[in-house]
Scaffold this active site. Structure first.
Site, mmCIF file in Angstrom:
data_model
loop_
_atom_site.group_PDB
_atom_site.id
_atom_site.type_symbol
_atom_site.label_atom_id
_atom_site.label_comp_id
_atom_site.label_asym_id
_atom_site.label_seq_id
_atom_site.Cartn_x
_atom_site.Cartn_y
_atom_site.Cartn_z
ATOM 1 N N ASP A 10 0.920 -1.235 0.015
ATOM 2 C CA ASP A 10 0.031 -0.075 0.029
ATOM 3 C C ASP A 10 1.199 1.294 0.059
ATOM 4 O OD1 ASP A 10 -2.346 -1.780 0.535
ATOM 5 O OD2 ASP A 10 -1.508 -1.914 2.335
ATOM 6 N N HIS A 23 -4.729 -3.285 6.256
ATOM 7 C CA HIS A 23 -4.540 -3.686 4.751
ATOM 8 C C HIS A 23 -5.825 -4.252 4.422
ATOM 9 C CE1 HIS A 23 -3.172 -4.944 1.093
ATOM 10 N NE2 HIS A 23 -3.486 -6.331 1.239
HETATM 11 P P1 NAX Z 1 -2.252 -18.122 -4.178
HETATM 12 O O1 NAX Z 1 -3.664 -18.763 -4.370
HETATM 13 O O2 NAX Z 1 -1.822 -18.229 -5.751
HETATM 14 O O3 NAX Z 1 -1.359 -18.964 -3.402
HETATM 15 C C1 NAX Z 1 -1.553 -19.302 -2.053
HETATM 16 C C2 NAX Z 1 -0.849 -20.509 -1.889
HETATM 17 O O4 NAX Z 1 -0.929 -20.816 -0.585
HETATM 18 C C3 NAX Z 1 -1.363 -21.842 -2.392
HETATM 19 O O5 NAX Z 1 -0.525 -22.436 -3.231
HETATM 20 C C4 NAX Z 1 -1.731 -22.621 -1.304
HETATM 21 O O6 NAX Z 1 -1.721 -23.876 -1.555
HETATM 22 C C5 NAX Z 1 -1.215 -22.018 -0.225
HETATM 23 N N1 NAX Z 1 -1.433 -22.422 1.116
HETATM 24 C C6 NAX Z 1 -2.775 -22.547 1.465
HETATM 25 N N2 NAX Z 1 -2.525 -22.685 2.808
HETATM 26 C C7 NAX Z 1 -1.615 -23.022 3.222
HETATM 27 C C8 NAX Z 1 -0.978 -23.360 4.490
HETATM 28 N N3 NAX Z 1 -1.680 -23.838 5.763
HETATM 29 N N4 NAX Z 1 0.465 -23.666 4.662
HETATM 30 C C9 NAX Z 1 1.173 -23.428 3.432
HETATM 31 N N5 NAX Z 1 0.581 -22.975 2.294
HETATM 32 C C10 NAX Z 1 -0.779 -22.799 2.242
HETATM 33 O O7 NAX Z 1 -2.490 -16.791 -3.819
HETATM 34 P P2 NAX Z 1 -1.383 -15.632 -3.932
HETATM 35 O O8 NAX Z 1 -1.603 -14.600 -5.054
HETATM 36 O O9 NAX Z 1 -0.106 -15.940 -4.083
HETATM 37 O O10 NAX Z 1 -1.724 -14.515 -2.529
HETATM 38 C C11 NAX Z 1 -1.423 -15.252 -1.124
HETATM 39 C C12 NAX Z 1 -2.027 -14.425 -0.031
HETATM 40 O O11 NAX Z 1 -1.339 -12.836 -0.373
HETATM 41 C C13 NAX Z 1 -3.297 -14.233 -0.161
HETATM 42 O O12 NAX Z 1 -4.281 -14.362 1.093
HETATM 43 C C14 NAX Z 1 -3.738 -12.927 -0.914
HETATM 44 O O13 NAX Z 1 -5.067 -12.180 -0.529
HETATM 45 C C15 NAX Z 1 -2.623 -12.142 -0.144
HETATM 46 N N6 NAX Z 1 -2.210 -10.742 -0.465
HETATM 47 C C16 NAX Z 1 -1.886 -9.956 0.390
HETATM 48 C C17 NAX Z 1 -1.341 -8.610 0.023
HETATM 49 C C18 NAX Z 1 -0.589 -7.562 1.071
HETATM 50 O O14 NAX Z 1 -0.393 -6.656 0.628
HETATM 51 N N7 NAX Z 1 -0.911 -7.889 2.313
HETATM 52 C C19 NAX Z 1 -1.472 -8.078 -1.293
HETATM 53 C C20 NAX Z 1 -1.514 -9.300 -2.519
HETATM 54 C C21 NAX Z 1 -2.175 -10.516 -2.079
HETATM 55 O O15 NAX Z 1 -3.573 -10.133 -2.346
#
Ligand code: NAX
Length: 332
Positions: free
Chosen positions: A164, A192
């Site tokens: 952000d 966030h």
């Molecule tokens: P993806 O869905 O591409 O990847 C997430 C991965 O996490 C998947 O491979 C899944 O198998 C894995 N996962 C789920 N549960 C797990 C666990 N218990 N242990 C280990 N791995 C696990 O999502 P992606 O685009 O990479 O985003 C990841 C996270 O970042 C999401 O929650 C998203 O909302 C968040 N974000 C946060 C941002 C921020 O500024 N704080 C911005 C970007 C993003 O939106």
């Protein structure tokens, strides 16, 4: 002693969600040495059992880069194994909100992920562990980790507001017709979420106050909502959520934490409040921070107007409501 006799201990870095899109943008830059300098890297990729198969492919590609600093790599679905000896942990994997899902259900699902991870960090990670939660809802997930990471200094458990912050810098640079590198003193306060408060009050260009170059209507009507809703805008245009920019911000956060921020600037970091600016103690809140001697310090002494206070208070309220839902669900 000559330089080549100097022994550099490897650093252990754990990344959850290693098979996801942010993981794919994060891991290669990490292994290249962008965050920890010339220290060899032991990478621990933590994934769900399903995700572990994909993570194997990511690990193969990491190996194929022949990064000189990549010392060791492993994939696991067991948090205890995944956080063993971790000096740094990027908690990226989380459960995304499904269509029509209630916020309480989302928090409950994430509690099941972040509570055991907090316990495993407390049990297995190195004493100097630095934790950055990226997975949403990032602030509250970090608070869940902290509540379960008994014995870990809560100041070492942070969440990502740097994306952000970087988005705010980019919007301001564009409006002011200045390169981003000339700008400083921007803050994103709070959660966030779309409630966040991107704050341009103190913005400087080449060290000179520049708020006077921005009109109020633009700041209130365009800048604040655009930064706060930039994630949705990216999804609309790209068809998927921000990944490379999120990974880049996560690397910025960890690099600055380790190596320090410039003396004449600050960055935005979400960490447990120490009561600064009247934010209730313990709330995971985005603040203006400097990293000094490897620790985050909240910048003190900024004057807060009534308008700023109202925006900050909305974030306090929202985060308190999230925390109340976590408690109600019995997650802490
Ligand atoms: P993806 O869905 O591409 O990847 C997430 C991965 O996490 C998947 O491979 C899944 O198998 C894995 N996962 C789920 N549960 C797990 C666990 N218990 N242990 C280990 N791995 C696990 O999502 P992606 O685009 O990479 O985003 C990841 C996270 O970042 C999401 O929650 C998203 O909302 C968040 N974000 C946060 C941002 C921020 O500024 N704080 C911005 C970007 C993003 O939106």
């Amino acid at each position: 002693m000559t330089d080549n006799l100097h022994v550099t201990e490897p650093i252990t870095v754990s990344v959850t969600g290693a098979a996801g899109q942010i993981g794919y943008s994060l891991l290669f830059r990490l292994a290249q040495g962008e965050v920890f300098g010339d220290r060899p890297l032991n990478l621990k990729l933590i994934e769900t059992e399903q995700g572990a198969e994909i993570a194997k492919g990511v690990a193969m590609e990491l190996a194929d880069c022949a990064f000189p600093l990549l010392n060791d790599m492993m994939i696991t679905s067991d948090p205890n194994e995944g956080f063993a000896g971790a000096n740094a942990a990027f908690l990226v994997g989380s459960k995304p909100r499904s269509k029509g899902e209630e916020r309480a259900d989302l928090l409950a699902a994430n509690g099941k992920i972040f509570a055991p991870q907090g316990k495993a960090i407390a049990k297995e990670a190195a004493d100097d562990v630095r934790v950055l939660v990226v997975g949403n809802p990032a602030n509250t997930n970090a608070a869940i980790v902290a509540a379960h990471a008994e014995g870990v200094d809560p100041k070492r458990i942070t969440s990502l507001t740097r994306l952000d912050h970087n988005r705010a810098l980019a919007q301001l640079a564009d409006k002011l017709g200045e390169p981003v590198k000339n700008l400083s003193h921007v803050t994103v306060w709070g959660n966030h979420s779309a409630t966040q408060f991107p704050d341009a009050t103190e913005v400087r260009v080449n060290g000179e106050p520049a708020r006077g170059r921005l009109d109020d209507a633009w700041v209130e009507g365009e800048f604040i909502p655009r930064v706060a809703k930039r994630g949705a805008e990216i999804i609309e245009v790209r068809g998927r959520s921000s990944a490379a920019s999120a990974a880049s911000a996560a690397l910025d956060h960890m690099r600055d934490w380790v190596h320090g921020t410039p003396e004449d600037d600050w960055v935005s970091v979400a960490l447990p409040s120490d009561g600064s600016y009247g934010i209730p103690e313990g709330l995971q809140f985005g603040f203006p921070c400097r990293s000094v001697n490897g620790e985050w310090e909240i910048v003190q002494g900024l004057e807060i107007s009534d308008d700023q206070r109202a925006m900050i208070d909305k974030n306090v309220k929202e985060l308190q409501e999230e925390w109340a839902a976590v408690k109600e669900a019995g997650l802490v």
